[in-house]
Design an enzyme around this catalytic site. Structure first.
Site, PDB file in Angstrom:
ATOM      1  N   MET A 147       1.344  -0.705  -0.101  1.00  0.00           N
ATOM      2  CA  MET A 147       0.495  -0.065  -0.013  1.00  0.00           C
ATOM      3  C   MET A 147       1.141   1.152   0.288  1.00  0.00           C
ATOM      4  O   MET A 147       0.507   1.717  -0.861  1.00  0.00           O
ATOM      5  CB  MET A 147      -0.660  -0.203   0.969  1.00  0.00           C
ATOM      6  CG  MET A 147      -2.296  -1.262   0.645  1.00  0.00           C
ATOM      7  SD  MET A 147      -3.575  -0.677   2.265  1.00  0.00           S
ATOM      8  CE  MET A 147      -2.382  -1.166   3.996  1.00  0.00           C
ATOM      9  N   TYR A 148       1.753   1.556   1.158  1.00  0.00           N
ATOM     10  CA  TYR A 148       2.280   2.542   1.455  1.00  0.00           C
ATOM     11  C   TYR A 148       3.613   3.415   0.297  1.00  0.00           C
ATOM     12  O   TYR A 148       3.431   4.004  -0.516  1.00  0.00           O
ATOM     13  CB  TYR A 148       2.898   2.006   2.436  1.00  0.00           C
ATOM     14  CG  TYR A 148       4.189   3.826   2.696  1.00  0.00           C
ATOM     15  CD1 TYR A 148       3.553   5.138   3.320  1.00  0.00           C
ATOM     16  CD2 TYR A 148       5.737   3.721   2.264  1.00  0.00           C
ATOM     17  CE1 TYR A 148       4.315   5.926   3.860  1.00  0.00           C
ATOM     18  CE2 TYR A 148       6.391   4.302   2.936  1.00  0.00           C
ATOM     19  CZ  TYR A 148       5.711   6.042   3.128  1.00  0.00           C
ATOM     20  OH  TYR A 148       6.217   6.995   3.301  1.00  0.00           O
ATOM     21  N   SER A 149       4.093   1.724  -0.215  1.00  0.00           N
ATOM     22  CA  SER A 149       5.246   1.706  -1.741  1.00  0.00           C
ATOM     23  C   SER A 149       4.372   2.511  -2.952  1.00  0.00           C
ATOM     24  O   SER A 149       4.627   3.070  -3.846  1.00  0.00           O
ATOM     25  CB  SER A 149       5.648   0.698  -2.075  1.00  0.00           C
ATOM     26  OG  SER A 149       6.518   0.400  -0.787  1.00  0.00           O
ATOM     27  N   THR A 151       1.435   3.759  -2.996  1.00  0.00           N
ATOM     28  CA  THR A 151       1.067   5.581  -2.919  1.00  0.00           C
ATOM     29  C   THR A 151       2.507   6.696  -3.966  1.00  0.00           C
ATOM     30  O   THR A 151       2.565   7.348  -4.040  1.00  0.00           O
ATOM     31  CB  THR A 151       0.697   5.633  -1.958  1.00  0.00           C
ATOM     32  OG1 THR A 151       2.122   6.020  -0.831  1.00  0.00           O
ATOM     33  CG2 THR A 151      -0.293   5.017  -1.360  1.00  0.00           C
ATOM     34  N   LYS A 152       3.458   5.639  -3.168  1.00  0.00           N
ATOM     35  CA  LYS A 152       4.636   7.013  -2.914  1.00  0.00           C
ATOM     36  C   LYS A 152       5.407   6.472  -4.817  1.00  0.00           C
ATOM     37  O   LYS A 152       6.275   6.990  -5.501  1.00  0.00           O
ATOM     38  CB  LYS A 152       5.890   6.691  -2.341  1.00  0.00           C
ATOM     39  CG  LYS A 152       5.677   7.180  -1.278  1.00  0.00           C
ATOM     40  CD  LYS A 152       5.200   8.260  -0.470  1.00  0.00           C
ATOM     41  CE  LYS A 152       4.574   8.301   0.633  1.00  0.00           C
ATOM     42  NZ  LYS A 152       4.931   9.947   0.911  1.00  0.00           N
TER      43      LYS A 152
END
Length: 236
Positions: A147-149, A151-152
Site C-alpha cells: 500500500m505505502y510503496s 502510493t509513493k
C-alpha cells in the site's frame, strides 16, 4: 485572513510536527508559511512559533473540503508548495482492506493532485516550485508495504509528469528520504516488532528540511529534480 504579499509564501502540508514542522521552521526564516495540518491545536501552535505564518486546518482525507479550505485563505501569492503530509502503516496484501487502500491513496496521492491543481495558477505566476516529500519506498517495495510503496511509486509518477508539463513555468522537486526520526517512524518500528527505538540512527527531520531549502534556493535557471537522503547505517 490577511496574508502578506511582500515576502515569498510557502504552503507546507503536515507542518505541525515532524518533517513538516522542520521544513516550516527552516523556510520560515524568509518566507511567510501557511501551516497546514489536521489538528487545530497543533497547527495554531506551529503558526504562533514562526515569524510570519497563517494556520490552515484541513483534513486531506476529505478531498471535496480542500477547495473551500484554500478559498478562505484568499491567497494572492504562492511561491512554494511542499507536499509533506502522509500516512503510513504496514499490512500484508492478504490482510489489506479496501478502505485502507483508499485512505492511503487519498492522503498520499489524490490530495496532492488536487492541492497542486488548485494552486498551479499562483505557482505559475510566481515562477514557483512544487516539492513533494516522497520516500525511499517510492523506488523499492518490501514485504508488507504494498500500500505505502504503491502510493509513493504513484507520487513519483505524478511529480515526473508534472515536472515535464510545467517545465519552464514551475520547478518540481521530489525528495526521497530513507527512515527519518519521527513519530511515524516510531509507529512503523513498533509494527515491525522492534523492542527498542533509537532515533539517532535515522535521518533527522532538520536534514530533510535542509534539502528542501537547497532546492528552494537554487537560482531561477536551475532546478533540483530529485534528491535521495538516507541514514548512513541503513541497509537496502
Amino acid at each position: 485572513m490577511s496574508i502578506p504579499t511582500d515576502k515569498p509564501t510557502a504552503l507546507v502540508t503536515g507542518a505541525s510536527r515532524g518533517i513538516g514542522r522542520a521544513i516550516a521552521e527552516d523556510l520560515g526564516r524568509d518566507h511567510h508559511i501557511i501551516v497546514a495540518g489536521t489538528s487545530p491545536e497543533r497547527v495554531e501552535a506551529a503558526a504562533q512559533s514562526l515569524p510570519s505564518a497563517t494556520p490552515l486546518v484541513v483534513d486531506l482525507r476529505d478531498i471535496p473540503a480542500i477547495p473551500a479550505a484554500l478559498e478562505q485563505l484568499q491567497l494572492q501569492r504562492l511561491d512554494v508548495l511542499v507536499h509533506n503530509a502522509g500516512v503510513a502503516w504496514l499490512r500484508p496484501v492478504a490482510d489489506a482492506q479496501p478502505n485502507e487502500w483508499q485512505e492511503m491513496f487519498t492522503v498520499n496521492l489524490f490530495a496532492v493532485a488536487e492541492l497542486t491543481r488548485l494552486t498551479l495558477p499562483l505557482l505559475r505566476e510566481a515562477r514557483g516550485q512544487v516539492i513533494a516529500v516522497n520516500s525511499g519506498s517510492g523506488y523499492v517495495s518490501r514485504i508488507n508495504s504494498a500500500m505505502y510503496s504503491g502510493t509513493k511509486f504513484a507520487l513519483r509518477a505524478f511529480t515526473d509528469a508534472l515536472r515535464e508539463e510545467e517545465r519552464g513555468q514551475v520547478r518540481v522537486t521530489s525528495i526521497h528520504p530513507g527512515r527519518v526520526d519521527t513519530d511515524m517512524q516510531v509507529q512503523l518500528q513498533q509494527q515491525m516488532g522492534a523492542e527498542t527505538y533509537d532515533g539517532s540512527v535515522y535521518v533527522s527531520p532538520e536534514s530533510i528540511a535542509r534539502t528542501v531549502r537547497l532546492a528552494v534556493d537554487m537560482d531561477p535557471a536551475s532546478t533540483v529534480e530529485e534528491l535521495s537522503i538516507r541514514p548512513v547505517a541503513q541497509k537496502r
